[in-house]
Design an enzyme around this catalytic site. Structure first.
Site, PDB file in Angstrom:
ATOM      1  N   SER A 127      29.650   4.522  63.265  1.00 18.42           N
ATOM      2  CA  SER A 127      29.940   5.944  63.482  1.00 18.42           C
ATOM      3  C   SER A 127      30.425   6.644  62.210  1.00 18.42           C
ATOM      4  O   SER A 127      30.633   7.847  62.202  1.00 18.42           O
ATOM      5  CB  SER A 127      30.973   6.128  64.605  1.00 18.42           C
ATOM      6  OG  SER A 127      32.246   5.728  64.168  1.00 18.42           O
ATOM      7  N   LYS A 167      38.110   7.054  61.050  1.00 22.80           N
ATOM      8  CA  LYS A 167      37.579   8.414  61.214  1.00 22.80           C
ATOM      9  C   LYS A 167      38.028   9.261  60.016  1.00 22.80           C
ATOM     10  O   LYS A 167      38.933   8.883  59.283  1.00 22.80           O
ATOM     11  CB  LYS A 167      38.167   9.066  62.479  1.00 22.80           C
ATOM     12  CG  LYS A 167      37.684   8.454  63.792  1.00 22.80           C
ATOM     13  CD  LYS A 167      36.415   9.107  64.263  1.00 22.80           C
ATOM     14  CE  LYS A 167      35.975   8.601  65.626  1.00 22.80           C
ATOM     15  NZ  LYS A 167      35.403   7.253  65.566  1.00 22.80           N
TER      16      LYS A 167
END
Lengths: 154, 425
Positions: A72, A109
Protein backbone atom coordinates in the site's frame (compact mmCIF):
# COMPACT_ATOMS: atom_id res chain seq x y z
CA UNK A 1 49.54 2.15 13.23
CA UNK A 2 52.53 4.45 13.40
CA UNK A 3 54.87 1.67 14.45
CA UNK A 4 53.70 -0.94 11.97
CA UNK A 5 56.57 -3.23 11.17
CA UNK A 6 57.54 -4.31 7.69
CA UNK A 7 56.84 -8.01 7.53
CA UNK A 8 58.46 -10.48 5.27
CA UNK A 9 55.72 -12.77 4.13
CA UNK A 10 56.66 -16.38 3.89
CA UNK A 11 54.28 -19.25 4.34
CA UNK A 12 55.78 -20.31 7.66
CA UNK A 13 55.26 -16.90 9.16
CA UNK A 14 51.77 -16.59 7.75
CA UNK A 15 50.61 -19.47 9.85
CA UNK A 16 51.48 -17.57 12.97
CA UNK A 17 49.29 -14.62 12.10
CA UNK A 18 46.17 -14.08 14.01
CA UNK A 19 43.41 -11.82 12.75
CA UNK A 20 43.72 -9.32 15.55
CA UNK A 21 47.15 -8.55 14.29
CA UNK A 22 45.98 -8.12 10.73
CA UNK A 23 43.63 -5.40 11.94
CA UNK A 24 46.63 -3.25 12.71
CA UNK A 25 47.80 -3.47 9.13
CA UNK A 26 44.87 -1.57 7.65
CA UNK A 27 46.03 0.78 4.96
CA UNK A 28 45.22 4.38 5.80
CA UNK A 29 43.26 6.31 3.23
CA UNK A 30 44.75 9.68 2.45
CA UNK A 31 42.48 12.61 1.89
CA UNK A 32 44.36 13.76 -1.13
CA UNK A 33 46.20 12.19 -4.02
CA UNK A 34 49.82 11.58 -3.57
CA UNK A 35 51.38 13.66 -6.27
CA UNK A 36 54.75 15.14 -6.81
CA UNK A 37 55.00 18.80 -5.97
CA UNK A 38 53.20 20.50 -3.12
CA UNK A 39 52.42 18.35 -0.12
CA UNK A 40 48.78 18.82 0.77
CA UNK A 41 48.01 20.14 4.25
CA UNK A 42 45.10 17.70 4.29
CA UNK A 43 47.47 14.75 4.45
CA UNK A 44 47.70 15.30 8.17
CA UNK A 45 44.12 14.16 8.53
CA UNK A 46 43.54 10.51 7.79
CA UNK A 47 39.98 9.60 7.02
CA UNK A 48 38.13 6.44 7.97
CA UNK A 49 36.32 4.52 5.30
CA UNK A 50 32.63 5.45 5.06
CA UNK A 51 30.69 3.62 7.72
CA UNK A 52 27.24 3.05 6.28
CA UNK A 53 25.62 2.36 9.63
CA UNK A 54 26.75 5.75 10.93
CA UNK A 55 25.19 7.34 7.87
CA UNK A 56 21.91 5.45 8.14
CA UNK A 57 21.62 5.71 11.90
CA UNK A 58 21.86 9.26 13.28
CA UNK A 59 20.75 8.28 16.76
CA UNK A 60 21.49 4.62 17.57
CA UNK A 61 19.61 4.71 20.87
CA UNK A 62 16.28 5.53 19.28
CA UNK A 63 16.69 3.76 15.93
CA UNK A 64 14.94 0.48 15.17
CA UNK A 65 14.27 -1.57 12.07
CA UNK A 66 11.15 -3.28 10.77
CA UNK A 67 10.34 -5.37 7.72
CA UNK A 68 7.55 -4.36 5.34
CA UNK A 69 4.71 -6.65 4.36
CA UNK A 70 2.29 -5.43 1.69
CA UNK A 71 2.22 -2.89 -1.12
CA UNK A 72 0.00 0.00 0.00
CA UNK A 73 3.05 2.31 0.04
CA UNK A 74 4.58 1.29 -3.29
CA UNK A 75 4.28 4.74 -4.87
CA UNK A 76 6.30 6.14 -1.95
CA UNK A 77 9.06 3.64 -2.79
CA UNK A 78 8.24 1.36 0.11
CA UNK A 79 7.84 -2.18 -1.16
CA UNK A 80 7.01 -5.59 0.18
CA UNK A 81 10.08 -7.12 1.88
CA UNK A 82 11.93 -3.80 2.33
CA UNK A 83 13.54 -2.91 5.64
CA UNK A 84 12.58 0.39 7.24
CA UNK A 85 14.99 2.31 9.44
CA UNK A 86 12.85 4.08 12.03
CA UNK A 87 13.88 6.86 14.40
CA UNK A 88 11.67 7.23 17.45
CA UNK A 89 13.32 10.49 18.49
CA UNK A 90 11.70 12.34 15.57
CA UNK A 91 8.19 13.78 15.81
CA UNK A 92 5.58 13.01 13.19
CA UNK A 93 5.07 16.01 10.89
CA UNK A 94 3.09 16.68 7.74
CA UNK A 95 4.40 14.65 4.82
CA UNK A 96 6.67 12.28 6.77
CA UNK A 97 6.37 8.51 6.40
CA UNK A 98 5.58 7.03 9.81
CA UNK A 99 5.17 3.66 11.45
CA UNK A 100 2.08 3.75 13.61
CA UNK A 101 0.18 1.27 15.68
CA UNK A 102 -3.37 0.96 14.41
CA UNK A 103 -6.02 -1.72 15.00
CA UNK A 104 -3.60 -4.08 16.70
CA UNK A 105 -0.77 -3.98 14.18
CA UNK A 106 2.12 -1.83 12.98
CA UNK A 107 1.36 -0.07 9.74
CA UNK A 108 3.37 2.31 7.57
CA UNK A 109 1.67 5.41 6.12
CA UNK A 110 2.40 9.00 5.18
CA UNK A 111 1.38 11.37 7.98
CA UNK A 112 -0.65 14.40 6.85
CA UNK A 113 -2.06 17.33 8.76
CA UNK A 114 -4.81 19.18 6.90
CA UNK A 115 -6.77 22.01 8.60
CA UNK A 116 -5.86 20.71 12.02
CA UNK A 117 -6.99 17.18 11.17
CA UNK A 118 -4.56 14.26 11.05
CA UNK A 119 -4.63 11.72 8.21
CA UNK A 120 -2.71 8.59 7.34
CA UNK A 121 -2.18 8.40 3.58
CA UNK A 122 -1.32 5.25 1.65
CA UNK A 123 0.73 5.56 -1.56
CA UNK A 124 -1.23 3.25 -3.80
CA UNK A 125 -4.48 4.18 -5.63
CA UNK A 126 -6.07 0.92 -4.48
CA UNK A 127 -6.18 2.17 -0.87
CA UNK A 128 -7.94 5.07 0.85
CA UNK A 129 -6.57 7.62 3.32
CA UNK A 130 -7.60 7.18 6.94
CA UNK A 131 -8.67 10.14 9.06
CA UNK A 132 -7.34 9.84 12.58
CA UNK A 133 -10.14 10.40 15.08
CA UNK A 134 -10.10 10.73 18.86
CA UNK A 135 -11.75 7.38 19.50
CA UNK A 136 -9.31 5.58 17.24
CA UNK A 137 -6.48 3.85 19.06
CA UNK A 138 -3.74 5.28 16.87
CA UNK A 139 -0.22 6.02 18.06
CA UNK A 140 2.76 7.04 15.98
CA UNK A 141 5.60 4.64 16.85
CA UNK A 142 8.38 6.35 14.94
CA UNK A 143 9.39 8.19 11.78
CA UNK A 144 10.82 6.31 8.78
CA UNK A 145 14.25 7.77 7.94
CA UNK A 146 15.48 5.20 5.41
CA UNK A 147 14.02 2.49 3.23
CA UNK A 148 16.43 -0.36 2.49
CA UNK A 149 15.35 -1.80 -0.83
CA UNK A 150 17.01 -4.39 -3.00
CA UNK A 151 16.56 -3.64 -6.71
CA UNK A 152 16.45 -7.34 -7.54
CA UNK A 153 15.66 -10.32 -5.38
CA UNK A 154 19.02 -11.95 -4.83
CA UNK B 1 30.06 19.97 48.44
CA UNK B 2 26.38 19.51 47.76
CA UNK B 3 25.40 16.18 46.33
CA UNK B 4 22.42 15.32 44.20
CA UNK B 5 21.37 12.04 42.63
CA UNK B 6 18.58 10.84 40.41
CA UNK B 7 17.57 7.20 40.39
CA UNK B 8 15.94 6.26 37.14
CA UNK B 9 14.30 2.89 36.93
CA UNK B 10 12.33 1.22 34.19
CA UNK B 11 8.73 0.38 35.08
CA UNK B 12 8.18 -3.39 34.93
CA UNK B 13 11.14 -3.53 32.62
CA UNK B 14 10.84 -6.96 31.02
CA UNK B 15 7.12 -6.59 30.37
CA UNK B 16 7.72 -3.09 29.00
CA UNK B 17 10.32 -4.44 26.54
CA UNK B 18 7.76 -6.89 25.15
CA UNK B 19 5.21 -4.09 24.84
CA UNK B 20 7.45 -1.82 22.79
CA UNK B 21 7.20 -4.32 19.93
CA UNK B 22 3.63 -5.36 20.59
CA UNK B 23 1.68 -2.32 21.80
CA UNK B 24 -1.53 -4.39 21.80
CA UNK B 25 -0.25 -5.70 25.15
CA UNK B 26 -0.63 -2.23 26.70
CA UNK B 27 -3.18 -2.36 29.50
CA UNK B 28 -3.21 -6.16 29.48
CA UNK B 29 -1.67 -8.46 32.10
CA UNK B 30 1.79 -9.59 30.99
CA UNK B 31 4.27 -11.87 32.76
CA UNK B 32 7.79 -12.96 31.89
CA UNK B 33 8.98 -16.45 32.84
CA UNK B 34 12.33 -17.62 34.19
CA UNK B 35 14.53 -19.74 31.99
CA UNK B 36 13.01 -23.05 31.03
CA UNK B 37 9.61 -21.38 31.50
CA UNK B 38 9.68 -22.38 35.16
CA UNK B 39 8.10 -19.50 37.05
CA UNK B 40 7.11 -15.85 36.91
CA UNK B 41 10.03 -13.41 37.25
CA UNK B 42 8.35 -10.19 36.07
CA UNK B 43 4.79 -8.86 36.05
CA UNK B 44 3.05 -5.90 34.54
CA UNK B 45 0.86 -3.84 36.89
CA UNK B 46 -2.22 -5.53 35.43
CA UNK B 47 -0.76 -8.98 36.19
CA UNK B 48 -0.07 -7.88 39.78
CA UNK B 49 -3.66 -6.62 40.00
CA UNK B 50 -5.15 -10.00 39.09
CA UNK B 51 -3.11 -11.60 41.85
CA UNK B 52 -0.20 -13.19 39.97
CA UNK B 53 2.61 -13.59 42.50
CA UNK B 54 6.33 -13.25 41.92
CA UNK B 55 7.78 -16.75 41.56
CA UNK B 56 4.41 -18.28 40.72
CA UNK B 57 5.08 -21.62 38.98
CA UNK B 58 4.04 -21.52 35.35
CA UNK B 59 1.88 -24.65 35.47
CA UNK B 60 -0.48 -22.84 37.84
CA UNK B 61 -1.17 -20.05 35.38
CA UNK B 62 -0.90 -21.97 32.12
CA UNK B 63 -4.67 -22.18 31.92
CA UNK B 64 -5.06 -18.40 32.02
CA UNK B 65 -2.46 -18.06 29.29
CA UNK B 66 -4.26 -20.54 27.07
CA UNK B 67 -7.50 -18.62 27.57
CA UNK B 68 -5.84 -15.31 26.63
CA UNK B 69 -6.54 -13.85 30.08
CA UNK B 70 -2.82 -13.50 30.62
CA UNK B 71 0.09 -13.02 28.23
CA UNK B 72 3.25 -14.92 29.08
CA UNK B 73 6.71 -14.57 27.56
CA UNK B 74 9.80 -16.70 27.96
CA UNK B 75 12.65 -14.48 29.06
CA UNK B 76 14.41 -12.93 26.08
CA UNK B 77 17.58 -11.53 27.61
CA UNK B 78 19.10 -10.63 24.29
CA UNK B 79 16.21 -8.23 23.71
CA UNK B 80 16.16 -6.95 27.31
CA UNK B 81 19.93 -6.41 27.27
CA UNK B 82 19.72 -4.35 24.10
CA UNK B 83 16.79 -2.29 25.37
CA UNK B 84 18.59 -1.72 28.67
CA UNK B 85 21.59 -0.52 26.70
CA UNK B 86 19.41 1.98 24.82
CA UNK B 87 17.90 3.32 28.04
CA UNK B 88 21.31 3.70 29.73
CA UNK B 89 22.80 5.40 26.67
CA UNK B 90 19.91 7.85 26.52
CA UNK B 91 20.36 8.62 30.22
CA UNK B 92 24.06 9.23 29.77
CA UNK B 93 23.20 12.25 27.61
CA UNK B 94 21.87 14.01 30.68
CA UNK B 95 24.85 13.79 33.00
CA UNK B 96 28.56 12.95 32.79
CA UNK B 97 28.19 10.47 35.61
CA UNK B 98 25.91 7.53 35.11
CA UNK B 99 26.13 4.53 37.40
CA UNK B 100 24.32 1.51 36.05
CA UNK B 101 23.03 -0.34 39.08
CA UNK B 102 21.17 -3.22 37.48
CA UNK B 103 19.64 -4.09 34.14
CA UNK B 104 16.80 -1.63 34.72
CA UNK B 105 18.13 0.85 37.28
CA UNK B 106 20.61 3.63 36.97
CA UNK B 107 21.89 6.42 39.24
CA UNK B 108 22.58 9.77 37.63
CA UNK B 109 24.95 12.03 39.51
CA UNK B 110 23.48 15.52 39.17
CA UNK B 111 26.17 16.96 41.46
CA UNK B 112 26.12 20.59 40.38
CA UNK B 113 22.61 20.81 39.00
CA UNK B 114 21.10 22.83 41.81
CA UNK B 115 20.72 25.85 39.58
CA UNK B 116 18.53 24.02 37.07
CA UNK B 117 14.84 23.47 37.57
CA UNK B 118 15.17 19.89 38.77
CA UNK B 119 11.55 19.05 38.34
CA UNK B 120 11.41 19.97 34.67
CA UNK B 121 14.84 18.41 34.08
CA UNK B 122 13.61 15.13 35.55
CA UNK B 123 10.53 15.30 33.36
CA UNK B 124 12.69 15.98 30.35
CA UNK B 125 14.73 12.85 31.14
CA UNK B 126 11.60 10.75 31.59
CA UNK B 127 9.96 12.05 28.43
CA UNK B 128 13.08 11.57 26.32
CA UNK B 129 13.77 8.00 27.45
CA UNK B 130 10.18 6.98 26.80
CA UNK B 131 9.99 8.71 23.43
CA UNK B 132 13.30 7.31 22.19
CA UNK B 133 13.17 3.77 23.53
CA UNK B 134 9.49 3.17 24.24
CA UNK B 135 10.33 2.16 27.82
CA UNK B 136 8.41 3.98 30.58
CA UNK B 137 10.62 5.07 33.50
CA UNK B 138 10.30 6.66 36.94
CA UNK B 139 12.68 9.13 38.51
CA UNK B 140 13.45 10.01 42.09
CA UNK B 141 15.78 12.95 42.72
CA UNK B 142 17.37 13.62 46.12
CA UNK B 143 20.65 14.64 47.82
CA UNK B 144 21.81 11.03 48.41
CA UNK B 145 21.45 7.68 46.71
CA UNK B 146 19.42 6.17 49.53
CA UNK B 147 17.04 9.16 49.45
CA UNK B 148 16.84 8.96 45.66
CA UNK B 149 15.70 5.35 46.16
CA UNK B 150 13.02 6.57 48.56
CA UNK B 151 11.92 9.26 46.11
CA UNK B 152 11.82 6.80 43.23
CA UNK B 153 9.63 4.36 45.13
CA UNK B 154 7.15 7.09 46.03
CA UNK B 155 7.24 8.47 42.49
CA UNK B 156 5.99 5.11 41.27
CA UNK B 157 3.39 4.67 43.98
CA UNK B 158 1.80 8.09 44.03
CA UNK B 159 -0.67 8.97 41.30
CA UNK B 160 0.05 12.65 41.91
CA UNK B 161 3.79 12.26 41.33
CA UNK B 162 3.08 10.31 38.15
CA UNK B 163 6.57 8.91 37.96
CA UNK B 164 8.71 11.90 38.98
CA UNK B 165 9.50 13.03 42.52
CA UNK B 166 12.11 15.59 43.55
CA UNK B 167 13.05 15.61 47.24
CA UNK B 168 15.28 18.52 48.13
CA UNK B 169 13.26 20.41 50.78
CA UNK B 170 13.81 19.11 54.36
CA UNK B 171 10.07 19.12 55.01
CA UNK B 172 9.35 17.00 51.91
CA UNK B 173 12.16 14.62 52.76
CA UNK B 174 10.75 14.10 56.21
CA UNK B 175 7.24 13.41 54.86
CA UNK B 176 8.69 10.94 52.37
CA UNK B 177 10.65 9.10 55.07
CA UNK B 178 7.50 8.93 57.14
CA UNK B 179 5.66 7.34 54.22
CA UNK B 180 8.41 4.73 53.68
CA UNK B 181 8.14 1.45 55.57
CA UNK B 182 11.41 0.29 57.08
CA UNK B 183 11.37 -2.92 55.02
CA UNK B 184 11.22 -0.81 51.86
CA UNK B 185 14.44 1.06 52.65
CA UNK B 186 17.31 0.37 50.25
CA UNK B 187 19.68 -2.16 51.77
CA UNK B 188 17.53 -3.14 54.76
CA UNK B 189 17.06 -6.88 54.45
CA UNK B 190 14.24 -8.93 55.92
CA UNK B 191 16.20 -9.85 59.04
CA UNK B 192 17.08 -6.26 59.90
CA UNK B 193 13.56 -5.06 59.14
CA UNK B 194 12.21 -7.58 61.65
CA UNK B 195 14.77 -6.59 64.25
CA UNK B 196 14.09 -2.88 63.79
CA UNK B 197 10.32 -3.34 63.99
CA UNK B 198 10.80 -5.12 67.30
CA UNK B 199 12.45 -1.91 68.47
CA UNK B 200 9.50 0.21 67.34
CA UNK B 201 11.29 1.39 64.22
CA UNK B 202 8.58 1.01 61.58
CA UNK B 203 9.39 3.73 59.07
CA UNK B 204 12.46 5.32 57.54
CA UNK B 205 11.73 8.38 59.68
CA UNK B 206 11.88 6.29 62.88
CA UNK B 207 15.16 4.92 61.57
CA UNK B 208 16.88 8.30 61.12
CA UNK B 209 15.60 9.40 64.52
CA UNK B 210 17.46 6.51 66.17
CA UNK B 211 20.92 7.45 67.39
CA UNK B 212 23.91 6.61 65.26
CA UNK B 213 25.55 4.86 68.21
CA UNK B 214 22.59 2.56 68.60
CA UNK B 215 22.67 1.77 64.87
CA UNK B 216 26.42 1.16 65.02
CA UNK B 217 25.95 -1.18 67.95
CA UNK B 218 23.25 -3.29 66.30
CA UNK B 219 23.95 -3.07 62.59
CA UNK B 220 26.85 -3.27 60.18
CA UNK B 221 28.85 -0.34 58.90
CA UNK B 222 26.52 -0.33 55.90
CA UNK B 223 23.66 0.26 58.34
CA UNK B 224 25.47 3.31 59.70
CA UNK B 225 26.08 4.65 56.21
CA UNK B 226 22.43 4.12 55.28
CA UNK B 227 21.50 6.05 58.39
CA UNK B 228 23.72 8.93 57.30
CA UNK B 229 22.50 8.77 53.71
CA UNK B 230 18.87 9.01 54.80
CA UNK B 231 19.86 12.02 56.89
CA UNK B 232 21.17 13.63 53.74
CA UNK B 233 24.88 12.87 53.97
CA UNK B 234 26.10 11.19 50.82
CA UNK B 235 28.49 8.34 51.65
CA UNK B 236 27.43 5.10 49.93
CA UNK B 237 29.25 3.45 47.08
CA UNK B 238 26.97 1.51 44.77
CA UNK B 239 28.39 -1.91 45.40
CA UNK B 240 27.97 -1.57 49.14
CA UNK B 241 24.30 -2.30 48.75
CA UNK B 242 23.40 -5.43 46.86
CA UNK B 243 21.17 -4.74 43.88
CA UNK B 244 17.87 -6.57 43.60
CA UNK B 245 18.00 -10.29 42.99
CA UNK B 246 17.29 -9.90 39.30
CA UNK B 247 20.72 -8.54 38.57
CA UNK B 248 24.10 -7.82 40.07
CA UNK B 249 26.19 -5.07 38.62
CA UNK B 250 29.83 -4.28 39.23
CA UNK B 251 31.02 -1.14 37.56
CA UNK B 252 33.55 1.53 38.35
CA UNK B 253 35.07 4.55 36.74
CA UNK B 254 38.72 3.94 36.01
CA UNK B 255 41.31 5.82 38.03
CA UNK B 256 42.67 7.17 34.76
CA UNK B 257 41.32 7.04 31.23
CA UNK B 258 42.25 3.78 29.51
CA UNK B 259 42.63 3.16 25.83
CA UNK B 260 44.22 -0.26 25.35
CA UNK B 261 42.14 -3.41 25.17
CA UNK B 262 44.31 -5.18 27.71
CA UNK B 263 43.82 -2.48 30.32
CA UNK B 264 40.07 -2.35 29.88
CA UNK B 265 39.94 -6.15 29.88
CA UNK B 266 41.90 -6.29 33.12
CA UNK B 267 39.39 -4.00 34.81
CA UNK B 268 36.39 -5.74 33.28
CA UNK B 269 37.68 -9.18 34.24
CA UNK B 270 38.03 -8.05 37.84
CA UNK B 271 34.42 -6.79 37.78
CA UNK B 272 33.31 -10.14 36.36
CA UNK B 273 35.15 -11.92 39.16
CA UNK B 274 33.47 -9.59 41.69
CA UNK B 275 30.06 -10.46 40.27
CA UNK B 276 30.95 -14.15 40.51
CA UNK B 277 31.93 -13.72 44.13
CA UNK B 278 28.70 -11.86 44.92
CA UNK B 279 26.81 -14.70 43.28
CA UNK B 280 28.65 -17.30 45.33
CA UNK B 281 28.00 -15.28 48.47
CA UNK B 282 24.28 -15.51 47.92
CA UNK B 283 24.53 -19.12 46.73
CA UNK B 284 23.19 -18.41 43.30
CA UNK B 285 24.27 -18.60 39.69
CA UNK B 286 23.62 -16.38 36.70
CA UNK B 287 22.74 -17.35 33.18
CA UNK B 288 23.26 -14.03 31.42
CA UNK B 289 26.16 -11.62 31.45
CA UNK B 290 26.22 -8.08 30.08
CA UNK B 291 29.35 -6.00 29.63
CA UNK B 292 29.37 -2.29 28.90
CA UNK B 293 32.08 0.26 28.18
CA UNK B 294 31.84 4.01 28.23
CA UNK B 295 33.92 7.09 27.46
CA UNK B 296 33.42 10.31 29.37
CA UNK B 297 30.48 12.09 27.69
CA UNK B 298 31.49 15.44 29.14
CA UNK B 299 35.08 15.35 28.04
CA UNK B 300 34.64 17.78 25.17
CA UNK B 301 37.79 16.81 23.29
CA UNK B 302 37.20 13.07 23.43
CA UNK B 303 35.26 11.15 20.84
CA UNK B 304 32.28 9.54 22.52
CA UNK B 305 31.42 5.87 22.63
CA UNK B 306 29.18 3.71 24.74
CA UNK B 307 28.22 0.17 23.99
CA UNK B 308 27.11 -2.97 25.71
CA UNK B 309 26.80 -6.62 24.85
CA UNK B 310 24.63 -9.28 26.43
CA UNK B 311 25.49 -12.95 26.26
CA UNK B 312 23.26 -15.79 27.36
CA UNK B 313 25.62 -18.42 28.78
CA UNK B 314 24.98 -22.11 28.14
CA UNK B 315 24.58 -22.95 31.80
CA UNK B 316 24.08 -20.69 34.79
CA UNK B 317 27.38 -20.21 36.59
CA UNK B 318 29.07 -18.48 39.49
CA UNK B 319 32.61 -19.39 38.57
CA UNK B 320 35.18 -16.64 38.07
CA UNK B 321 36.75 -18.50 35.20
CA UNK B 322 33.55 -18.89 33.24
CA UNK B 323 32.22 -15.41 33.87
CA UNK B 324 35.54 -13.86 32.90
CA UNK B 325 35.59 -16.01 29.78
CA UNK B 326 32.18 -14.78 28.60
CA UNK B 327 32.78 -11.22 29.74
CA UNK B 328 35.91 -11.25 27.58
CA UNK B 329 33.96 -12.43 24.54
CA UNK B 330 31.42 -9.67 25.14
CA UNK B 331 34.11 -7.04 25.60
CA UNK B 332 35.86 -8.13 22.38
CA UNK B 333 32.60 -7.61 20.53
CA UNK B 334 32.17 -4.01 21.68
CA UNK B 335 35.69 -2.74 22.29
CA UNK B 336 36.93 -0.21 19.75
CA UNK B 337 40.49 1.07 19.70
CA UNK B 338 41.44 4.77 19.85
CA UNK B 339 38.87 5.80 22.45
CA UNK B 340 39.56 7.01 25.96
CA UNK B 341 37.47 4.74 28.14
CA UNK B 342 36.35 6.04 31.49
CA UNK B 343 34.33 3.16 32.75
CA UNK B 344 33.30 -0.41 32.18
CA UNK B 345 30.93 -2.71 33.98
CA UNK B 346 29.60 -6.23 34.23
CA UNK B 347 25.97 -7.06 34.96
CA UNK B 348 24.74 -10.58 35.59
CA UNK B 349 21.06 -11.43 35.30
CA UNK B 350 18.73 -14.42 35.14
CA UNK B 351 19.86 -15.43 38.59
CA UNK B 352 18.90 -18.86 39.89
CA UNK B 353 19.63 -20.60 43.21
CA UNK B 354 22.78 -22.76 43.11
CA UNK B 355 20.88 -25.98 43.61
CA UNK B 356 18.39 -25.28 40.85
CA UNK B 357 20.73 -25.24 37.92
CA UNK B 358 19.27 -26.99 34.95
CA UNK B 359 22.23 -29.07 34.13
CA UNK B 360 25.81 -28.95 35.03
CA UNK B 361 28.05 -28.97 32.05
CA UNK B 362 31.35 -28.34 33.71
CA UNK B 363 31.36 -31.30 36.03
CA UNK B 364 30.95 -33.61 33.08
CA UNK B 365 34.03 -32.91 31.13
CA UNK B 366 32.82 -33.68 27.68
CA UNK B 367 35.26 -31.87 25.48
CA UNK B 368 33.49 -32.35 22.17
CA UNK B 369 30.37 -30.88 23.57
CA UNK B 370 32.30 -28.13 25.22
CA UNK B 371 34.08 -27.15 22.03
CA UNK B 372 30.97 -27.15 19.91
CA UNK B 373 29.26 -25.17 22.61
CA UNK B 374 31.97 -22.54 22.58
CA UNK B 375 31.49 -22.31 18.85
CA UNK B 376 27.83 -21.61 19.36
CA UNK B 377 28.61 -18.96 21.91
CA UNK B 378 31.09 -17.31 19.61
CA UNK B 379 28.57 -17.13 16.84
CA UNK B 380 25.97 -15.87 19.26
CA UNK B 381 28.21 -12.97 20.13
CA UNK B 382 27.98 -11.89 16.55
CA UNK B 383 25.85 -8.82 16.78
CA UNK B 384 23.79 -9.68 13.75
CA UNK B 385 22.87 -13.15 14.76
CA UNK B 386 24.01 -14.81 11.58
CA UNK B 387 21.91 -17.75 10.61
CA UNK B 388 24.87 -19.92 11.56
CA UNK B 389 23.67 -19.64 15.11
CA UNK B 390 20.70 -21.81 14.36
CA UNK B 391 22.64 -24.35 12.40
CA UNK B 392 25.19 -24.73 15.14
CA UNK B 393 22.51 -25.02 17.78
CA UNK B 394 20.77 -27.72 15.86
CA UNK B 395 24.02 -29.61 15.72
CA UNK B 396 24.03 -29.92 19.47
CA UNK B 397 22.54 -32.48 21.76
CA UNK B 398 19.01 -31.27 22.34
CA UNK B 399 19.34 -31.44 26.12
CA UNK B 400 21.16 -28.13 25.95
CA UNK B 401 18.20 -26.30 24.69
CA UNK B 402 16.16 -24.82 27.45
CA UNK B 403 12.45 -24.65 27.06
CA UNK B 404 11.30 -21.26 25.88
CA UNK B 405 7.99 -21.90 24.19
CA UNK B 406 6.81 -18.32 24.57
CA UNK B 407 9.84 -16.42 23.43
CA UNK B 408 9.43 -13.19 21.52
CA UNK B 409 11.74 -12.55 18.54
CA UNK B 410 15.09 -10.79 19.05
CA UNK B 411 13.57 -7.71 17.41
CA UNK B 412 16.60 -5.47 17.70
CA UNK B 413 19.57 -7.80 17.31
CA UNK B 414 18.70 -10.21 14.49
CA UNK B 415 17.94 -9.06 10.98
CA UNK B 416 15.92 -12.23 10.47
CA UNK B 417 13.66 -11.43 13.41
CA UNK B 418 12.61 -7.83 12.73
CA UNK B 419 9.10 -6.75 13.69
CA UNK B 420 6.70 -6.77 10.73
CA UNK B 421 5.11 -3.52 9.64
CA UNK B 422 2.09 -3.95 7.38
CA UNK B 423 1.17 -1.88 4.37
CA UNK B 424 -1.99 -3.69 3.47
CA UNK B 425 -4.62 -1.09 4.25
Amino acid sequence: MSNAKVISISSQILELFDFDFLDHLKVPIYASYISAGFPSPADDYLEDRIDLSKYLVQNPTSTFMMRVKGNSMQDANIHDGDILVIDRSLKAADGLPVVCFLDGEFTVKTFRKVNGKAFLYPANPAYKPIEVTEEMDMRVWGVVVWVLHKPVKL
Amino acid sequence: MTSLFALCDCNNFYASCERVFDPSLNGKPVVVLSNNDGCVIARSNEAKAIGIEMGEPFFKIRNMVEHQQLHAFSSNYVLYGDMSDRVMQTLSLFTPNVEVYSIDECFLDLGDFYDVDLFSYAWEIKRTVTQWTGIPVSLGVAPTKALAKVANKLAKKSAKANGVLVLTEPYHIERALEATKIEDVWGIGRQYAKFLKNHKIDTALDFINASENWIRKHMTVVGVRLHRELRGESCLELDEVAPPKKGICTSRSFGKKLTSFDDVLEATASYAAKCARKLRNQRSCAKVVTVFVQTNPFSENDRQYYNSKTICMPVATNSDIELIHYATIALKAIFKPHYWYKKSGVIVTEIVPEHQIQFDLLDTVDRDKHTSLMKVMDTLTDRFGRSKVQVAVQGIDKSWILKSDYKSPCYTTRITELPIVYSQK
